[in-house]
Write a protein that holds these residues in place. Sequence first.
Motif, PDB file in Angstrom:
ATOM      1  N   ASP A 224     -24.129   8.411  27.809  1.00 58.36           N
ATOM      2  CA  ASP A 224     -25.020   8.343  26.656  1.00 58.36           C
ATOM      3  C   ASP A 224     -25.786   9.643  26.464  1.00 58.36           C
TER       4      ASP A 224
ATOM      5  N   SER B  14     -26.418  -6.636  20.967  1.00 59.24           N
ATOM      6  CA  SER B  14     -25.863  -5.488  20.235  1.00 59.24           C
ATOM      7  C   SER B  14     -26.945  -4.757  19.446  1.00 59.24           C
TER       8      SER B  14
ATOM      9  N   ARG C 111     -30.792  -1.513  23.207  1.00 60.53           N
ATOM     10  CA  ARG C 111     -30.272  -0.634  24.231  1.00 60.53           C
ATOM     11  C   ARG C 111     -30.484  -1.375  25.533  1.00 60.53           C
TER      12      ARG C 111
ATOM     13  N   ASN D   8     -26.485   0.824  17.460  1.00 58.28           N
ATOM     14  CA  ASN D   8     -25.235   0.684  18.202  1.00 58.28           C
ATOM     15  C   ASN D   8     -24.030   0.590  17.270  1.00 58.28           C
TER      16      ASN D   8
ATOM     17  N   HIS E  38     -22.953  -0.028  29.534  1.00 56.50           N
ATOM     18  CA  HIS E  38     -23.772  -0.108  28.327  1.00 56.50           C
ATOM     19  C   HIS E  38     -23.513  -1.443  27.637  1.00 56.50           C
TER      20      HIS E  38
ATOM     21  N   ARG F  32     -23.965  -1.414  23.694  1.00 55.76           N
ATOM     22  CA  ARG F  32     -22.903  -0.780  22.934  1.00 55.76           C
ATOM     23  C   ARG F  32     -21.636  -1.607  22.961  1.00 55.76           C
TER      24      ARG F  32
ATOM     25  N   ALA G 248     -21.864  -4.419  20.573  1.00 56.54           N
ATOM     26  CA  ALA G 248     -21.635  -3.990  19.195  1.00 56.54           C
ATOM     27  C   ALA G 248     -20.138  -3.892  18.913  1.00 56.54           C
TER      28      ALA G 248
END
Lengths: 446, 342
Positions: free
Chosen positions: A445, B80, B83, B99, B309, B312, B315
Amino acid sequence: MRYRTRTSRTAVVLAAATALAAGLLAGCAEDSDEPGGSSGGGGDGGGGKGRTTLTVGVFGAFGLQEAGLYEEYEKLNPDIDIKQNSVQRNENYWPALLTHLSSGSGLSDIQAVEVGNIAELTGTHSGKLMDLGKTQGVDKGAYLDWKWQQGTTDDGKTIALGTDIGPTGICYRKDLFKKAGLPTDREAVGKLWAGDWNKYLEAGKRFKEKAPEGTAFVDGATGVMAAVHGSGKEKFYDAEGELIYKDSAGVKAGWDLAAEFAESGLTAKLQQFQPSWDQAFSNASFATVTCPPWMLGYIKDKAGDKGEDQWDVAAAPKPSNWGGSFLTVPEAGKNKEEAAKLVAWLTAPKQQAKLFDKRASFPSAEAAYDLPEVKDAKNPYFGDAPVGQIFAKAAEGVPVQPIGPKDGIISQYLADTGMLGVDQKGTSPDKAWDKAMKTIDNALDQ
Amino acid sequence: MTDIPSDTRTAAPSTGEEGAAPRARAGAPLADPAAERRRARRSRRYRWDMKWSPYALIAPFFLFFIAFGLFPLLYTGWASLHRVELGTPTDMEWVGLRNFSRLLEDEFFWNALRNTFTIGLISTVPQLLMALGLAHLLHYRLRGSMFFRVAILTPYATSVAAATLVFVLMFSRTDHGMINWALGLVGVDAVDWQNGDWTAQIAVSSIVIWRWTGYNALIYLAAMQAIPNDLYESAALDGASRWQQFRHVTIPSLRPTILFTCVVSTIGATQLFGEPLLFSQGASPTGGSDHQFQTLGLYLYEQGWFNQHLGRSSAIAWTMFLILVLIGLLNWAISRWIRRSA
């Protein structure tokens, strides 16, 4: 009134259904800790009195069970049963452990952690793990200092005790070396490249000139890269914990050298731990491989009887470390005190020496190096090489590298989406580097 | 659960006696008011039983669906918009649609989408065509047809892991690989299947084709057997050849079935995961060193479980879900259009 009886009946049915569903859910979510199935039987499950079952979560063939250490501990402590839950690959084991830690359920009493993940644990999850530094019988002085530090947080809480480490040598095939006109004696071979990875490359070029048909000098470029990375002062993080993978001198040196190996055609273009790699051991398709102690057993398994007395092990150009693990005790466990005692025992120098004797996992406790199991260890398959002394010497020379939470991910992407392309697809090193950097940036990221 | 049968057992027979009987004994003098009330109560009970018991019986499914279907779906949607990392799922930071918007400029996402589409295309089209042909052949009267029908389903019954392992060996880079060996016999140079962009996708597709062709063939076969024989007889009387019968009788009758298999295969192709994961040596989620066969499913897995993640990857999951909804709508429009034109 009548309606209500009917409604309540429906409610009972619904409640029963819900209870069933909940029961099933609970059954899925949690491994039973009852000692019902284990040997001995009788007595209650994991309470203060009677027999206690300790569970140990590990990945791969961890070796503790195979070396008979659990059995020995059970004999010494008749009221303890030890049960091991093993997950084959760390890539699957680690995310599961993380989720279990954050939910506080589904955990074994003892959980093993690989060195690539240890910094993430000390950095973000230390609150969920016991401080083992104060457990009775744990002697800080017995361990290699850097190994002890890896399992300790910045504020001095030791959440993980080291089991093994992976100081590397170079395993080589005497028969191929002989045919290529290189020395075969392990002292002479070590001198061939002592102190400088570039000399390893030079030896490879000499090997290639007269190498037997269909053989390569090393297994693959990614292995070379990992070995060089392990021998530098810095890798992906600097001492302040900042990410420096893009411009770290150590990373670049490893990349460049490995790329030169690939471009000079010195590699067999293999990816490690794949079936084709295993096959290549038994077909003797390559002459050298970076070799931590645990690799000796692997080679013996894969090369089989054909390889007996063909392989030998010499010192690496520069000592580096490859692999190694830790044991931790989650706070959410049911038998924390007993678990901590077991961890202390398992990681004590004497047990580490036994593990080395049986499974070639090299001790992280320096105090074990003088024990006869290590000092006098010889490996008959490798021409009676004095492996205990070779690796103890390497262990003392391993540099103390700062490691960070994402070490594992970065090194895997650097290999899988970078160097592997150079080695197998013939991608230009610059292009592959850019690609690997993009993948790593995306993953972190950045 | 055990309550349900006993419940119906006590309720149903008693009302069966009382509820139906009175009409037969219509001439009989009315019982005293107490018995009357009891009867009314029982019939009311019976009505309630009829009304609510089915709900109780289907409740387990819906409870499970809520726990394992709806909740994860909603939770994923919630995640989603945040973070959030896999290691610390309680630590959520609101980011809105960030995202999703970042997916637009995420070259790995587009690459995965493109791969999913191309792999889906080169696996679904030949697979359905072959299934249609096989079903047609199986539809003929032939000796041991039962054997062939079972045999054709065996790839489907094989686990992905086992099948993929074999295919990895077959598509091996060296001359030892069976496919390269066979190519060598006809004078073609060995192909590095896994590292080529197209060759890797073809190899992954071949696993999918191998697994699902028989499954679809059986669905087609079942639909074919429902076609009235008269149609074929009259077609034969009119002098239609076997091929003409297939084109003008079989295919039009199979239209709804074909549409159904298309939709199911498309959903399967969009979610393709196991084959490409295991096809890459070491089960790495990158789909080859160049991401050359990374599908959406793999990218989701990489983001969520490998890079940790959670937000992400949620999403991506929702984007996949929306893509499937779009495909569903498209299918609905096409089937309407077909019905109208037919």
